[in-house]
Design a protein around this motif. Structure first.
Motif, mmCIF file in Angstrom:
data_model
loop_
_atom_site.group_PDB
_atom_site.id
_atom_site.type_symbol
_atom_site.label_atom_id
_atom_site.label_comp_id
_atom_site.label_asym_id
_atom_site.label_seq_id
_atom_site.Cartn_x
_atom_site.Cartn_y
_atom_site.Cartn_z
ATOM 1 N N UNK A 18 -15.558 4.869 -3.358
ATOM 2 C CA UNK A 18 -14.799 4.462 -4.536
ATOM 3 C C UNK A 18 -13.764 3.398 -4.164
ATOM 4 N N UNK A 19 -13.092 3.588 -3.022
ATOM 5 C CA UNK A 19 -12.098 2.600 -2.598
ATOM 6 C C UNK A 19 -12.765 1.263 -2.287
ATOM 7 N N UNK A 20 -13.905 1.289 -1.625
ATOM 8 C CA UNK A 20 -14.586 0.035 -1.284
ATOM 9 C C UNK A 20 -15.010 -0.711 -2.544
ATOM 10 N N UNK A 21 -15.437 0.007 -3.575
ATOM 11 C CA UNK A 21 -15.798 -0.643 -4.835
ATOM 12 C C UNK A 21 -14.570 -1.233 -5.519
ATOM 13 N N UNK A 22 -13.435 -0.516 -5.457
ATOM 14 C CA UNK A 22 -12.198 -1.039 -6.026
ATOM 15 C C UNK A 22 -11.764 -2.310 -5.299
ATOM 16 N N UNK A 23 -11.913 -2.308 -3.971
ATOM 17 C CA UNK A 23 -11.550 -3.479 -3.184
ATOM 18 C C UNK A 23 -12.429 -4.670 -3.555
ATOM 19 N N UNK A 24 -13.715 -4.430 -3.687
ATOM 20 C CA UNK A 24 -14.646 -5.497 -4.058
ATOM 21 C C UNK A 24 -14.317 -6.037 -5.450
ATOM 22 N N UNK A 25 -14.025 -5.145 -6.385
ATOM 23 C CA UNK A 25 -13.701 -5.579 -7.748
ATOM 24 C C UNK A 25 -12.428 -6.427 -7.760
ATOM 25 N N UNK A 26 -11.421 -6.016 -6.999
ATOM 26 C CA UNK A 26 -10.162 -6.767 -6.951
ATOM 27 C C UNK A 26 -10.382 -8.162 -6.375
ATOM 28 N N UNK A 27 -11.200 -8.269 -5.327
ATOM 29 C CA UNK A 27 -11.482 -9.570 -4.719
ATOM 30 C C UNK A 27 -12.256 -10.458 -5.686
ATOM 31 N N UNK A 28 -13.232 -9.886 -6.374
ATOM 32 C CA UNK A 28 -14.036 -10.653 -7.328
ATOM 33 C C UNK A 28 -13.162 -11.180 -8.482
ATOM 34 N N UNK A 29 -12.280 -10.335 -8.996
ATOM 35 C CA UNK A 29 -11.405 -10.730 -10.097
ATOM 36 C C UNK A 29 -10.428 -11.822 -9.651
ATOM 37 N N UNK A 30 -9.980 -11.762 -8.405
ATOM 38 C CA UNK A 30 -8.981 -12.726 -7.924
ATOM 39 C C UNK A 30 -9.491 -14.161 -7.984
ATOM 40 N N UNK A 31 -10.794 -14.353 -7.831
ATOM 41 C CA UNK A 31 -11.359 -15.702 -7.860
ATOM 42 C C UNK A 31 -11.150 -16.347 -9.230
ATOM 43 N N UNK A 32 -11.163 -15.546 -10.283
ATOM 44 C CA UNK A 32 -10.988 -16.075 -11.633
ATOM 45 C C UNK A 32 -9.544 -16.163 -12.084
ATOM 46 N N UNK A 33 -8.599 -15.693 -11.281
ATOM 47 C CA UNK A 33 -7.189 -15.745 -11.641
ATOM 48 C C UNK A 33 -6.586 -17.096 -11.262
ATOM 49 N N UNK A 34 -5.744 -17.626 -12.135
ATOM 50 C CA UNK A 34 -5.130 -18.928 -11.874
ATOM 51 C C UNK A 34 -4.314 -18.928 -10.586
ATOM 52 N N UNK A 35 -3.650 -17.806 -10.313
ATOM 53 C CA UNK A 35 -2.825 -17.728 -9.102
ATOM 54 C C UNK A 35 -3.515 -16.973 -7.974
ATOM 55 N N UNK A 36 -4.809 -16.679 -8.136
ATOM 56 C CA UNK A 36 -5.556 -16.000 -7.079
ATOM 57 C C UNK A 36 -5.073 -14.594 -6.784
ATOM 58 N N UNK A 37 -4.532 -13.907 -7.763
ATOM 59 C CA UNK A 37 -3.929 -12.584 -7.580
ATOM 60 C C UNK A 37 -4.967 -11.566 -7.113
ATOM 61 N N UNK A 38 -4.766 -11.031 -5.903
ATOM 62 C CA UNK A 38 -5.648 -10.011 -5.332
ATOM 63 C C UNK A 38 -4.821 -8.752 -5.078
ATOM 64 N N UNK A 39 -4.990 -7.765 -5.922
ATOM 65 C CA UNK A 39 -4.246 -6.511 -5.802
ATOM 66 C C UNK A 39 -5.054 -5.541 -4.938
ATOM 67 N N UNK A 40 -4.651 -5.393 -3.681
ATOM 68 C CA UNK A 40 -5.336 -4.477 -2.775
ATOM 69 C C UNK A 40 -5.087 -3.044 -3.231
#
Length: 237
Positions: A206-228
């Motif tokens: 579950x944690x690894x999937x959350x990490x992957x989702x956060x990294x994927x979402x960060x690419x589309x953020x204007x400020x590259x926000x990656x919430x670990x």
């Protein structure tokens, strides 16, 4: 009424766009990796520095400029509990069309999710090995550059650990890769009975999937926000 409903929907859509574009709030610890803001859930994480050298077994195309940031989490006795390296492209402006040939093949002993299904224009590959420290020398064979870098900086984990590798890339040249070595005690909950024992690996997945989702979402953020995401278990005492 219909006109009012249309206006409300339009306003909601505009608010959603603005929310995606607006800078996200900072966290307890924050560092940059290229265009990515790596926001960590605890101030206990420390910066190990940034660099441009390639530690990856499958490097991206040479025309994509990347930067890597390394961070570490230490315990009460200063022991290393986790090391994370985030590598990201450095510019947010449009880039040349990029084709990706890196594979995301299944491998015995690894939990693999290929959300891109082998697409030549997109990479979305999550690879997770729960028992990465085992005697089969998995890390030395699969990620020799990472192992060498961690050892040279005295950041090797003494306890049994897991390894997460997540890579996401788009046709437009966006790229992010996360490598994390995590003390197993942070990825499992105490087993109180047989059912808990059989489900012991679920928090880690579950944690690894959350990490992957956060990294994927960060690419589309204007400020590259990656919430670990925080680990499922508390820091060992």
């Amino acid at each position: 009424m219909r006109h009012l409903l249309s206006c409300l929907l339009a306003a909601a859509a505009a608010l959603a766009v603005l929310s995606a574009c607006a800078p996200m709030p900072a966290g307890p610890a924050e560092f940059s990796a290229g265009r990515t803001r790596v926001v960590l859930p605890s101030s206990a994480w420390e910066d190990l520095g940034s660099f441009d050298e390639t530690l990856l077994a499958l490097p991206p195309p040479a025309h994509v400029p990347l930067q890597t940031r390394a961070v570490a989490l230490r315990g009460a006795r200063n022991e290393v509990l986790a090391v994370m390296l985030v590598q990201s492209h450095q510019r947010s402006d449009p880039r040349d069309r990029t084709l990706w040939t890196a594979s995301c093949s299944q491998e015995q002993g690894l939990w693999v999710q290929d959300a891109a299904a082998g697409s030549p224009v997109r990479v979305d590959c999550l690879r997770f090995k729960r028992w990465a420290h085992t005697s089969d020398r998995f890390m030395e064979k699969a990620h020799p550059g990472l192992v060498r870098w961690v050892n040279e900086r005295g950041a090797a984990l003494a306890q049994p650990y897991s390894h997460l590798n997540y890579r996401y890339a788009t046709e437009g040249g966006a790229y992010i890769e996360v490598n994390a070595l995590v003390d197993l005690r942070l990825l499992k909950l105490p087993a109180g009975n047989t059912t808990d024992y059989l489900r012991a690996g679920m928090p880690a997945e579950a944690w690894s999937q959350q990490m992957a989702r956060a990294a994927r979402v960060s690419v589309g953020m204007m400020d590259g926000f990656l919430a670990v995401p925080p680990f499922p278990a508390a820091l060992p005492q």
